[in-house]
Scaffold this motif. Sequence first.
Motif, short mmCIF file in Angstrom:
data_model
loop_
_atom_site.label_atom_id
_atom_site.label_comp_id
_atom_site.label_asym_id
_atom_site.label_seq_id
_atom_site.Cartn_x
_atom_site.Cartn_y
_atom_site.Cartn_z
N PHE A 58 -63.20 36.14 -30.14
CA PHE A 58 -61.85 35.59 -30.14
C PHE A 58 -60.82 36.65 -30.51
O PHE A 58 -61.13 37.68 -31.12
CB PHE A 58 -61.74 34.40 -31.11
CG PHE A 58 -62.09 34.72 -32.53
CD1 PHE A 58 -61.13 35.18 -33.44
CD2 PHE A 58 -63.40 34.56 -33.00
CE1 PHE A 58 -61.45 35.47 -34.76
CE2 PHE A 58 -63.73 34.84 -34.31
CZ PHE A 58 -62.75 35.30 -35.19
N PHE A 59 -59.58 36.39 -30.10
CA PHE A 59 -58.44 37.23 -30.45
C PHE A 59 -57.61 36.49 -31.48
O PHE A 59 -57.47 35.25 -31.42
CB PHE A 59 -57.58 37.54 -29.22
CG PHE A 59 -58.24 38.49 -28.25
CD1 PHE A 59 -58.11 39.87 -28.42
CD2 PHE A 59 -59.00 38.01 -27.19
CE1 PHE A 59 -58.72 40.74 -27.54
CE2 PHE A 59 -59.61 38.88 -26.31
CZ PHE A 59 -59.47 40.26 -26.49
N VAL A 110 -53.32 40.58 -34.72
CA VAL A 110 -53.73 40.75 -36.11
C VAL A 110 -55.07 41.49 -36.09
O VAL A 110 -56.09 40.94 -35.65
CB VAL A 110 -53.88 39.40 -36.84
CG1 VAL A 110 -54.41 39.61 -38.26
CG2 VAL A 110 -52.55 38.68 -36.87
N LEU A 111 -55.06 42.72 -36.55
CA LEU A 111 -56.25 43.58 -36.46
C LEU A 111 -56.86 43.79 -37.85
O LEU A 111 -56.16 43.90 -38.85
CB LEU A 111 -55.87 44.94 -35.85
CG LEU A 111 -55.10 44.88 -34.54
CD1 LEU A 111 -54.71 46.29 -34.09
CD2 LEU A 111 -55.91 44.18 -33.46
N GLY A 112 -58.17 43.83 -37.87
CA GLY A 112 -58.88 44.14 -39.10
C GLY A 112 -58.82 43.07 -40.17
O GLY A 112 -59.03 43.36 -41.36
N ARG A 152 -63.77 44.18 -33.84
CA ARG A 152 -64.12 45.26 -32.92
C ARG A 152 -62.86 46.02 -32.54
O ARG A 152 -62.03 45.55 -31.75
CB ARG A 152 -64.81 44.69 -31.67
CG ARG A 152 -66.09 43.93 -31.99
CD ARG A 152 -66.89 43.59 -30.75
NE ARG A 152 -66.22 42.62 -29.89
CZ ARG A 152 -66.78 42.06 -28.81
NH1 ARG A 152 -68.04 42.41 -28.48
NH2 ARG A 152 -66.13 41.18 -28.08
N ALA A 153 -62.72 47.20 -33.15
CA ALA A 153 -61.51 48.00 -32.94
C ALA A 153 -61.34 48.43 -31.49
O ALA A 153 -60.22 48.52 -30.99
CB ALA A 153 -61.54 49.23 -33.86
N LEU A 177 -65.84 39.10 -33.38
CA LEU A 177 -67.10 38.65 -32.82
C LEU A 177 -67.96 37.96 -33.88
O LEU A 177 -68.18 38.48 -34.97
CB LEU A 177 -67.88 39.84 -32.25
CG LEU A 177 -69.25 39.55 -31.64
CD1 LEU A 177 -69.08 38.75 -30.35
CD2 LEU A 177 -70.00 40.84 -31.37
N VAL A 178 -68.44 36.76 -33.52
CA VAL A 178 -69.42 36.03 -34.35
C VAL A 178 -70.72 36.04 -33.57
O VAL A 178 -70.82 35.42 -32.50
CB VAL A 178 -68.97 34.58 -34.62
CG1 VAL A 178 -70.07 33.83 -35.38
CG2 VAL A 178 -67.68 34.56 -35.41
N SER A 179 -71.71 36.74 -34.08
CA SER A 179 -72.99 36.85 -33.37
C SER A 179 -74.16 36.32 -34.19
O SER A 179 -75.31 36.50 -33.79
CB SER A 179 -73.25 38.32 -33.00
OG SER A 179 -73.22 39.15 -34.16
N ASP A 180 -73.87 35.69 -35.32
CA ASP A 180 -74.92 35.11 -36.15
C ASP A 180 -75.76 34.17 -35.29
O ASP A 180 -75.24 33.21 -34.69
CB ASP A 180 -74.31 34.38 -37.34
CG ASP A 180 -75.36 33.76 -38.23
OD1 ASP A 180 -75.95 34.47 -39.05
OD2 ASP A 180 -75.61 32.54 -38.07
N ALA A 181 -77.06 34.40 -35.23
CA ALA A 181 -77.95 33.65 -34.33
C ALA A 181 -77.93 32.15 -34.60
O ALA A 181 -77.85 31.33 -33.67
CB ALA A 181 -79.37 34.19 -34.43
N ALA A 182 -78.03 31.75 -35.87
CA ALA A 182 -78.06 30.33 -36.21
C ALA A 182 -76.74 29.65 -35.84
O ALA A 182 -76.73 28.53 -35.29
CB ALA A 182 -78.36 30.15 -37.70
N MET A 183 -75.63 30.31 -36.12
CA MET A 183 -74.32 29.74 -35.81
C MET A 183 -74.12 29.58 -34.30
O MET A 183 -73.71 28.52 -33.81
CB MET A 183 -73.21 30.63 -36.38
CG MET A 183 -71.79 30.19 -35.99
SD MET A 183 -71.31 28.59 -36.69
CE MET A 183 -70.95 29.09 -38.39
#
Length: 198
Positions: free
Chosen positions: A73-74, A84-86, A103-104, A110-116
Amino acid sequence: MTPISFPLLRHSLAALALAVAGAAFASPGAHGPNGEHLDAPSGAIAVSATPRVETHSEAFELVGKLDHGQLSFFLGRYETNEAVLGARVELEAGGLKATAAFRAESGDYLVSDAAMVAALARPGQHALVFTVEAGDDSDLLDASLTVADTHAVAHTDGDAGLPLAWTAAGVLGLAAVGTVALRRRRPASIQSARGGRA
C-alpha cells in the motif's frame, strides 16, 4: 391455397437454430477478441480483479492491494496527497498483527507476514485497522478488504449456461428433423402437382 416454399422454410429453421445456438454459446461469459468479458455483471470486478483497500482519516490516506502473497500500500497526507515515507505502520486484522516494511525504492509499504496474508486471502470481508506513526503524527485508519470466492462464482457461471446450451441442442435437433421431413415430402408434393395438371 398458396403452396408452401419448402426451401424457404428449411432455411428459416436453420437460421433460427444458428441464432439460438449463437446466443447459448456467447452468454453468459461472452468474450471479446482479446478475451475480455463482454457481459460480466457489475460486481464481477470483485471476482476477477485484485482485492483492494482504500481508507483515510483526517491526517492520512491509504491505498493498497492484496496480490502475489502480500499486501502492499501507499500512504499519503489526506489534505495535500504528499507521500508519507518511512512511517511506522502496524496492521491488525482477525486477531493478528503485522508490521509493514517501508520500501524506499518504490515508496510503498509491504505486509508479507505469512499468517496475516493467508488470513486476508480467505474469501469474505475482512476488517482492517492500520496504526500509523509518522513523526509527531499518529492515527488509526479503519478499512475493509473484500475477497471474492472465485471458485464458487466460476461454478455458478458455468451452471447458468446449461439451460441455453440444452435449448440450442433442442432447436438444432428440431431443425434437422424438419429438414429431413421436408425432403421426404417434397417429391410427393411435386408428383401431386403434376397429377393435378395432367
